[in-house]
Enzyme design. Sequence first.
Site, PDB file in Angstrom:
ATOM      1  N   ASP A   1      -3.723  12.441  11.631  1.00 46.05           N
ATOM      2  CA  ASP A   1      -3.989  11.112  11.496  1.00 46.05           C
ATOM      3  C   ASP A   1      -4.803  10.838  10.273  1.00 46.05           C
ATOM      4  O   ASP A   1      -5.664  11.693   9.885  1.00 46.05           O
ATOM      5  CB  ASP A   1      -4.722  10.733  12.758  1.00 46.05           C
ATOM      6  CG  ASP A   1      -4.727   9.083  12.929  1.00 46.05           C
ATOM      7  OD1 ASP A   1      -3.959   8.490  12.100  1.00 46.05           O
ATOM      8  OD2 ASP A   1      -5.301   8.399  13.847  1.00 46.05           O
ATOM      9  N   GLU A   2      -4.786   9.654   9.882  1.00 46.69           N
ATOM     10  CA  GLU A   2      -5.536   9.048   8.542  1.00 46.69           C
ATOM     11  C   GLU A   2      -5.566  10.315   7.464  1.00 46.69           C
ATOM     12  O   GLU A   2      -6.660  10.654   6.848  1.00 46.69           O
ATOM     13  CB  GLU A   2      -7.065   8.754   9.104  1.00 46.69           C
ATOM     14  CG  GLU A   2      -7.125   8.010  10.207  1.00 46.69           C
ATOM     15  CD  GLU A   2      -7.078   6.447   9.484  1.00 46.69           C
ATOM     16  OE1 GLU A   2      -6.622   6.288   8.578  1.00 46.69           O
ATOM     17  OE2 GLU A   2      -7.293   5.574  10.394  1.00 46.69           O
TER      18      GLU A   2
ATOM     19  N   GLN B   1      -4.597   2.447   1.932  1.00 49.74           N
ATOM     20  CA  GLN B   1      -5.828   2.565   2.524  1.00 49.74           C
ATOM     21  C   GLN B   1      -6.835   3.799   2.045  1.00 49.74           C
ATOM     22  O   GLN B   1      -7.734   3.865   2.879  1.00 49.74           O
ATOM     23  CB  GLN B   1      -5.543   2.318   4.092  1.00 49.74           C
ATOM     24  CG  GLN B   1      -4.896   0.994   4.141  1.00 49.74           C
ATOM     25  CD  GLN B   1      -4.795   0.901   5.764  1.00 49.74           C
ATOM     26  OE1 GLN B   1      -6.203   0.535   6.502  1.00 49.74           O
ATOM     27  NE2 GLN B   1      -3.836   0.957   6.530  1.00 49.74           N
TER      28      GLN B   1
ATOM     29  N   LYS C   1       0.353   2.843  14.413  1.00 48.05           N
ATOM     30  CA  LYS C   1       0.418   4.199  14.093  1.00 48.05           C
ATOM     31  C   LYS C   1      -0.180   5.014  15.308  1.00 48.05           C
ATOM     32  O   LYS C   1       0.549   6.204  15.653  1.00 48.05           O
ATOM     33  CB  LYS C   1      -0.278   4.357  12.571  1.00 48.05           C
ATOM     34  CG  LYS C   1      -1.754   4.487  12.764  1.00 48.05           C
ATOM     35  CD  LYS C   1      -2.549   4.876  11.679  1.00 48.05           C
ATOM     36  CE  LYS C   1      -4.052   4.781  11.765  1.00 48.05           C
ATOM     37  NZ  LYS C   1      -4.640   5.564  12.765  1.00 48.05           N
ATOM     38  N   THR C   2      -1.099   4.547  16.043  1.00 45.92           N
ATOM     39  CA  THR C   2      -1.442   5.362  17.142  1.00 45.92           C
ATOM     40  C   THR C   2      -0.655   5.502  18.162  1.00 45.92           C
ATOM     41  O   THR C   2      -0.382   6.542  18.952  1.00 45.92           O
ATOM     42  CB  THR C   2      -2.964   4.782  17.739  1.00 45.92           C
ATOM     43  OG1 THR C   2      -3.788   4.776  16.625  1.00 45.92           O
ATOM     44  CG2 THR C   2      -3.599   5.643  18.743  1.00 45.92           C
TER      45      THR C   2
ATOM     46  N   ARG D   1      -7.829  -6.828   7.444  1.00 44.15           N
ATOM     47  CA  ARG D   1      -8.669  -6.753   8.634  1.00 44.15           C
ATOM     48  C   ARG D   1      -8.551  -8.174   9.283  1.00 44.15           C
ATOM     49  O   ARG D   1      -8.661  -8.291  10.408  1.00 44.15           O
ATOM     50  CB  ARG D   1     -10.191  -6.484   8.270  1.00 44.15           C
ATOM     51  CG  ARG D   1     -10.698  -5.353   7.624  1.00 44.15           C
ATOM     52  CD  ARG D   1     -10.103  -4.067   8.410  1.00 44.15           C
ATOM     53  NE  ARG D   1      -8.795  -3.828   7.509  1.00 44.15           N
ATOM     54  CZ  ARG D   1      -7.981  -2.816   8.119  1.00 44.15           C
ATOM     55  NH1 ARG D   1      -8.166  -2.352   9.375  1.00 44.15           N
ATOM     56  NH2 ARG D   1      -6.796  -2.599   7.110  1.00 44.15           N
TER      57      ARG D   1
END
Length: 697
Positions: A225-226, A255, A33-34, A613
């Site tokens: 973002d997020e 998430q 995503k970044t 993770r």
Amino acid sequence: MQFLQALNEAQSKAVLHDPSVPLQILAGPGSGKTKVLTSRIAYLIIHHKIPPNAICAVTFTNKAANEMRMRLAKLLGPEQTSQIRMGTFHALCAQFLRRHGNKIGVNSSFTICDIDEAKKIISTHLSRYKADLKDTTLKDATVLASISNAKAKGLTSDDLFRRQQNAPSTELNEADRVVTQVYSDYETSLRQHNSMDFDDLLVFGVKLFREHRETVQWCKHILVDEFQDTNTTQYELMRAIAINRCLTIVGDPDQSIYGWRAAEVTNLGKMRKDFVLTEQIFLERNYRSAGNILSSSLAIVAEDKDRIPKSLQSSHPAGKVPVLRAFSSEHAEASFIATEIRRLVANMGGVLQWCDFVILLRFNALSRPIEAALQKEGIPSRVLAGHKFFERLEIKDLLAYLQLIDNPQFFPAFARAVNVPARGIGEKTLAEIAARAEKSKLSALELVEKICDGKTPDIKPAVKVKLKRFVAHMRELREYAANGAVPADLIRKLVELTQYEEHLKRTQQDADTRWENVKELINFATEEDVVVVDDEADTTPLRRFLQASMLSSEGDKEHEDDKNKVTISTCHAAKGLEWPVVMVPSVEQGTFPFYRTEDTAEERRLLYVACTRAQGLLYLTHAAKRKVGGEQKTKEVSSFLAAVTKKNKTLFTLKAPEFNVDDRRELAQVLGRRPPNEAEVERRVADLYALSFVAFI
């Protein structure tokens, strides 16, 4: 624009999306995503000719902003990158309030009040309402958390007053009334001091941008973002800045795990209503985890029938099937985790190091037997975003009482215990007690006992009334210990006398998890009850327990700068991070979902976040019996796992993975590392077996 060639089809679609059409990029874990966000910003500037200073990029941490800035500098150069308005919501609001705050009555020279200063202001106001609170104690940190939560939802103190006036009397309590009044007083003080707390930056930012639209006319595109972690005020801030209705958000509802911090996963739905042309693009190619890890993780989260349906495909081989294994007790579980870490390091011939392992916990109290097992195996560990078990506030509170019973001369224990729960004994009073005790050649505890008994004059300010109950508690506990009470019973008695659970609820935002730590301390005490060494026969059970608790974390002080350690973390603290090997203990009912939760769906997402993770190997473990508050409880596997294993028995395996040459190469490939030298593998495995044999003898 060579950077476009490095994008997959979905990523490219998101980057090239028409900037005039609102966009939601729903990016699963490890989906880049970044990379997409930075590429989209570069494309808006290079292709669509949007000036860099007309772009607003909002992140949730300075670390994330810095990472984006570094990537953009490589794509655009430092000059253009520096012109982009990039940073956290708080930083963005502070910048514009400095420049335009006078439009809404804010002096541009305002001071940003940090948390410690905010607590001091609240503490001053709180002291005025002690009489109203009677036997109830409120702590400044708890009041500040309540105020922060209200601001996150866009609620002023007046809003809370109105709610209380309209609420049934049965739903009101004095503590809520006091919090609302302190909220009002606190805001008055901040204004008088020409200061703002962190939440005020957002609240006043919304006010500025809403009431004076000319202050945001510069923004041609905003990217957030997020997004799943935004609260109500942050969402309204985004709406106010997106004056040209050109926006891109990146988030993943799967998430969303911060509901307890006032995050609103429903903001994704709100956006689609407020910006009716919004389109969604899914990033479903995962570059982090092996295929079998993703399959198992997705099966867990897919049980939430209200979620937005989406999938993930791995760019890596299938890899080993995740392990789901039951043990007889938490100690057997902890022992397996420790020995399995050592076995994996040996069998991978140095490809894996201690720092490649993480143990993810639902709450910190679960760490104690695991820390002990790792220590027994000689495996170094560190706690991420937390404290070692015996360094936690609630554990130190209770140990202070026990230390004072064992050694009345130990002033640090007195200084801590005397204000748990709070009794209004400030630093000046403590200093006066210490000075008077030293002059009288008494311990601090002996002095206050004499004062309460009327055998020696009181000090100024008077403490006799404040400490009468404390002295009574200490005497009862001391007598209880003298009559042979074991440490576990002593802690239970201490908790009962001081009403410690209620104290935590009044003073700590995360009281539930802290109470779990208290129960784990009782577990530890019950185990230490039976540990009696011959040459310690003349020591008391309490002293043995205190010694054991102090020595249990002694090894953690060594090699503090050595980063090659197994990480122990909560699932919440691990969000956004990744490790080659992830182990999640206590996947049981009552843990996942947590027995006090009101949001089972968020608990399921939390387990999903924990599992995703993992890059190469994933272990989930549970115990048939586990001690809770010193009592042995029968446990069942988490319903989240029971549901998926009933449908598909191939998602998990009971067996720990075996490794041959191909297995090692495959895992190394997933991790982007060189395969091990097979001679080194043989040497390490031989050393492991030799060590095990010696331990067995």
